[in-house]
Design an enzyme around this catalytic site. Structure first.
Site, PDB file in Angstrom:
ATOM      1  N   GLU A 269      41.786  42.350  48.785  1.00 13.84           N
ATOM      2  CA  GLU A 269      40.308  42.633  48.681  1.00 13.84           C
ATOM      3  C   GLU A 269      39.611  41.867  47.549  1.00 13.84           C
ATOM      4  OE1 GLU A 269      38.727  44.388  51.073  1.00 13.84           O
ATOM      5  OE2 GLU A 269      40.669  45.152  52.488  1.00 13.84           O
TER       6      GLU A 269
HETATM    7  N1  LIG Z   1      36.916  44.748  47.646  1.00 19.33           N
HETATM    8  C1  LIG Z   1      37.193  45.041  46.988  1.00 19.33           C
HETATM    9  O1  LIG Z   1      37.751  46.595  47.823  1.00 19.33           O
HETATM   10  C2  LIG Z   1      37.182  45.443  45.625  1.00 19.33           C
HETATM   11  C3  LIG Z   1      37.343  46.597  44.776  1.00 19.33           C
HETATM   12  C4  LIG Z   1      37.062  46.263  42.689  1.00 19.33           C
HETATM   13  C5  LIG Z   1      35.913  44.685  42.469  1.00 19.33           C
HETATM   14  N2  LIG Z   1      36.509  44.462  43.271  1.00 19.33           N
HETATM   15  C6  LIG Z   1      36.450  42.344  42.732  1.00 19.33           C
HETATM   16  O2  LIG Z   1      36.557  43.116  41.476  1.00 19.33           O
HETATM   17  C7  LIG Z   1      36.694  41.729  41.278  1.00 19.33           C
HETATM   18  C8  LIG Z   1      36.358  42.135  39.387  1.00 19.33           C
HETATM   19  O3  LIG Z   1      37.762  43.163  38.514  1.00 19.33           O
HETATM   20  P1  LIG Z   1      38.184  41.670  37.622  1.00 19.33           P
HETATM   21  O4  LIG Z   1      37.107  40.987  37.141  1.00 19.33           O
HETATM   22  O5  LIG Z   1      39.360  42.963  37.089  1.00 19.33           O
HETATM   23  O6  LIG Z   1      39.244  40.902  38.967  1.00 19.33           O
HETATM   24  P2  LIG Z   1      40.090  39.804  38.766  1.00 19.33           P
HETATM   25  O7  LIG Z   1      40.440  39.254  39.938  1.00 19.33           O
HETATM   26  O8  LIG Z   1      40.053  39.270  37.154  1.00 19.33           O
HETATM   27  O9  LIG Z   1      41.416  40.163  37.997  1.00 19.33           O
HETATM   28  C9  LIG Z   1      42.026  41.343  38.895  1.00 19.33           C
HETATM   29  C10 LIG Z   1      42.940  41.938  38.496  1.00 19.33           C
HETATM   30  O10 LIG Z   1      43.925  40.371  38.656  1.00 19.33           O
HETATM   31  C11 LIG Z   1      45.120  40.035  37.721  1.00 19.33           C
HETATM   32  N3  LIG Z   1      44.976  38.482  37.279  1.00 19.33           N
HETATM   33  C12 LIG Z   1      43.884  37.532  37.106  1.00 19.33           C
HETATM   34  N4  LIG Z   1      44.167  36.185  37.209  1.00 19.33           N
HETATM   35  C13 LIG Z   1      45.771  36.397  38.038  1.00 19.33           C
HETATM   36  C14 LIG Z   1      46.527  35.711  38.763  1.00 19.33           C
HETATM   37  N5  LIG Z   1      46.273  34.475  38.791  1.00 19.33           N
HETATM   38  N6  LIG Z   1      47.618  36.254  39.301  1.00 19.33           N
HETATM   39  C15 LIG Z   1      47.770  37.393  39.230  1.00 19.33           C
HETATM   40  N7  LIG Z   1      47.187  38.238  39.163  1.00 19.33           N
HETATM   41  C16 LIG Z   1      45.810  37.555  38.097  1.00 19.33           C
HETATM   42  C17 LIG Z   1      43.864  40.661  36.724  1.00 19.33           C
HETATM   43  O11 LIG Z   1      44.886  40.611  35.294  1.00 19.33           O
HETATM   44  C18 LIG Z   1      43.832  42.135  37.294  1.00 19.33           C
HETATM   45  O12 LIG Z   1      44.883  42.374  36.894  1.00 19.33           O
HETATM   46  C19 LIG Z   1      34.628  41.777  41.398  1.00 19.33           C
HETATM   47  O13 LIG Z   1      35.227  40.132  41.835  1.00 19.33           O
HETATM   48  C20 LIG Z   1      35.050  42.783  42.289  1.00 19.33           C
HETATM   49  O14 LIG Z   1      34.337  42.108  43.566  1.00 19.33           O
HETATM   50  C21 LIG Z   1      36.654  44.569  45.077  1.00 19.33           C
END
Ligand SMILES: NC(=O)c1ccc[n+]([C@@H]2O[C@H](COP(=O)([O-])OP(=O)(O)OC[C@H]3O[C@@H](n4cnc5c(N)ncnc54)[C@H](O)[C@@H]3O)[C@@H](O)[C@H]2O)c1
Ligand SMILES: N[C@@H](CCC=O)C(=O)O
Length: 509
Positions: A269
């Site tokens: 998501e």
């Molecule tokens: N669609 C949904 O249900 C939903 C809900 C909440 C947030 N979001 C999205 O999440 C984003 C905001 O959250 P964020 O800043 O924590 O996102 P992010 O993608 O930066 O990080 C999400 C998670 O992934 C980990 N991560 C980062 N790089 C990685 C990699 N290469 N491999 C594996 N894991 C990795 C991070 O440590 C963190 O735990 C926004 O884009 C928002 O729209 C989507």
């Protein structure tokens, strides 16, 4: 939610800021580990205060967590579905009893005011209630078969994959890890949760409520840290991955999984660039209210947040005035201050990104109106930028900040085509007085969650029970949504089983 409860929340947050902070351990097969470099979480409202800490899990520990879950999952897979549901349901009273306590963690780590902080536990509670309800429905795990003319006994049932990993975003540090964990367990899987580095103490709540389910030791393990442990988890020997976060990271995980030896599920998501369309005969006061809430609640750090308004010519000037007036009233500050609308953003880096956006807007000569900030921390004001061409970067990239663009478009058809002209498709809304436009919008907009003339919400407000939640296109990988009756089934694979009639008694599940 009572006034008394809110006062207790303020008192508890205040008290916690003065006291010692917890350091949450990784937990694997019931054993606590503190391996890896220390990561301290600073309160976004008072960055001099450390509110929690965790360790950045080394790769070996991540792999150990997956192995431990794999061992325990063999036992869990043999537990009949009805009993699995009963065991998961045991967490419901625990979750209910911890809503207020978890609200304090969320306020300290993520800086959401009371309503939003409390909503984390309240949403997990409803997710647990509805997931167990949907999984208990007749046929939820079984695809009923017709009588076999060849005389065999047949069934076709959902079976677990094995072990899932969960990689969690910062903005809903409990909800986003809890929903997939509950679903994976009901479906018979093990789970390794990787929390968000900005909300490890909040995310740890997921391990805590799983403990009361009396699960096989090691079935659910939790690891903490920044991106490294997320990468290690994705690269480990999982049977499926659940990811919630940005489109860029989600896509890279989908690509990595596609390149593996065989196809494994990626339930991802991701982000959105969520539009609202406002047309000439809309109720503009109502539209402005919904726009401002959906764009600026949680400082725009919601995947469903509204970030671009596409407004037709006849409504444009008045809508800009109405939205700007409302934005000027908004105050961002300490989430325990009852006069603030939203808290600070998540990090100093997010503040830097905000400053760059405002520089770009000013250099381009766009009109910029802001609310105010009060206090200290990673504060930026609610900001509306109007006069932005719909194809400009400011109006096409997800910023995940309290920044809203307004673009004028000639007519509804153009607005719809611009709304759809993105790789993302999470939420979208419309305010219109024309039912034909509403009908066309519902039929043609490319988004997983859509609002039509909803008071107070242009694109946000999706809750277990009445709504489901998930994205289309680049915003979601499966086309089936969280919170709904098809969610748990994504954590299972179907097996068709055929036996001679005299062995039918073996077909249990
Ligand atoms: N669609 C949904 O249900 C939903 C809900 C909440 C947030 N979001 C999205 O999440 C984003 C905001 O959250 P964020 O800043 O924590 O996102 P992010 O993608 O930066 O990080 C999400 C998670 O992934 C980990 N991560 C980062 N790089 C990685 C990699 N290469 N491999 C594996 N894991 C990795 C991070 O440590 C963190 O735990 C926004 O884009 C928002 O729209 C989507
Ligand atoms: N539950 C949220 C969306 C979750 C996104 O981060 C909403 O209600 O809009």
């Amino acid at each position: 939610m009572t006034n008394e409860a809110q006062q207790a929340f303020v008192a508890n947050v205040t008290e916690r800021r003065k006291g010692a902070h917890p350091t949450v351990p990784h937990i694997i097969a019931g054993v606590e580990y503190y391996d890896g470099p220390l990561i301290e979480r600073r309160d976004p409202s008072h960055p001099d205060v450390i509110v929690s800490a965790c360790h950045d899990a080394p790769d070996e520990l991540v792999h150990k967590a997956v192995e431990a879950s794999r061992k325990a999952q063999k036992e869990w897979a043999r537990v009949p579905l009805a009993e699995r549901i009963e065991r998961v349901s045991r967490a419901i009273p625990y979750i209910e009893a911890h809503i207020e306590e978890w609200a304090v963690r969320v306020a300290l780590e993520i800086a959401k005011p009371y309503a939003g902080s409390r909503a984390e536990g309240a949403e997990v509670l409803d997710i647990a209630k509805f997931s167990t309800k949907y999984a208990s429905a007749p046929g939820a795990f079984e695809d009923a078969r017709e009588t076999d003319p060849a005389g065999f006994a047949n069934d076709s049932v959902l079976r677990p994959y094995g072990v899932f990993g969960m990689v969690t975003p910062f903005n809903y540090p409990i909800v986003q890890a809890a929903g997939p964990t509950i679903a994976a367990l009901i479906a018979g899987n093990g789970m390794v949760v990787k929390t968000a580095a900005d909300g490890p103490w909040s995310g740890h709540a997921v391990y805590e409520f799983c403990e009361v389910m009396n699960l096989p030791v090691g079935l659910v393990n939790i690891i903490h840290g920044a991106d490294g442990p997320g990468r290690a988890l994705v690269a480990s020997d999982l049977d499926g991955i659940c990811f919630t976060g940005s489109v860029a990271v989600g896509r890279s995980i989908i690509r990595d999984y596609a390149a593996g030896p065989y196809s494994r599920p990626v339930i991802a998501e991701m982000g959105g660039k969520n539009p609202v369309i406002v047309t000439d005969d809309a109720d503009l006061e109502e539209a402005a209210k919904g726009i401002v809430f959906s764009a600026f609640d949680m400082s725009g750090q919601k995947c469903s947040a509204l970030s671009r308004v596409l407004v037709t010519q006849g409504a444009h000037d008045r809508l800009v005035e109405l939205v700007s007036e409302r934005v000027k009233e908004l105050k961002n500050g300490d989430p325990i201050d009852p006069t603030v609308f939203a808290g600070p953003v998540v990090s100093p880096e997010a503040v830097d990104r905000y400053n760059k956006i405002v520089d770009v807007a000013n250099s381009a000569g766009f009109r910029v109106e802001t609310g105010s900030t009060k206090g200290e921390g990673y504060l930026v004001p609610a900001t509306v930028i109007s006069g932005v061409p719909a194809a400009h970067d400011l109006a096409t990239v997800e910023h995940f900040l309290p920044v809203l663009t307004i673009s004028e478009v000639p007519d509804f058809e153009t607005a719809l085509s611009v709304a759809n002209d993105t790789d993302m498709g999470l939420t979208a809304g419309i305010y219109t007085g024309d039912l034909n436009e509403a009908r066309t919008f519902l039929a043609e907009v490319e988004a997983g969650c859509v609002d039509v003339n909803v008071p107070g919400h242009a694109t946000t407000g999706w809750w277990p029970g009445p709504q489901t939640f998930g994205g289309w296109k680049g915003s979601g990988s499966t086309g089936k949504q969280a919170l709904g009756k098809w969610y748990v089934g994504q954590f299972a694979r179907q097996q068709a089983r055929k036996l001679p009639r005299e062995l039918e008694h073996l077909l249990t599940y």
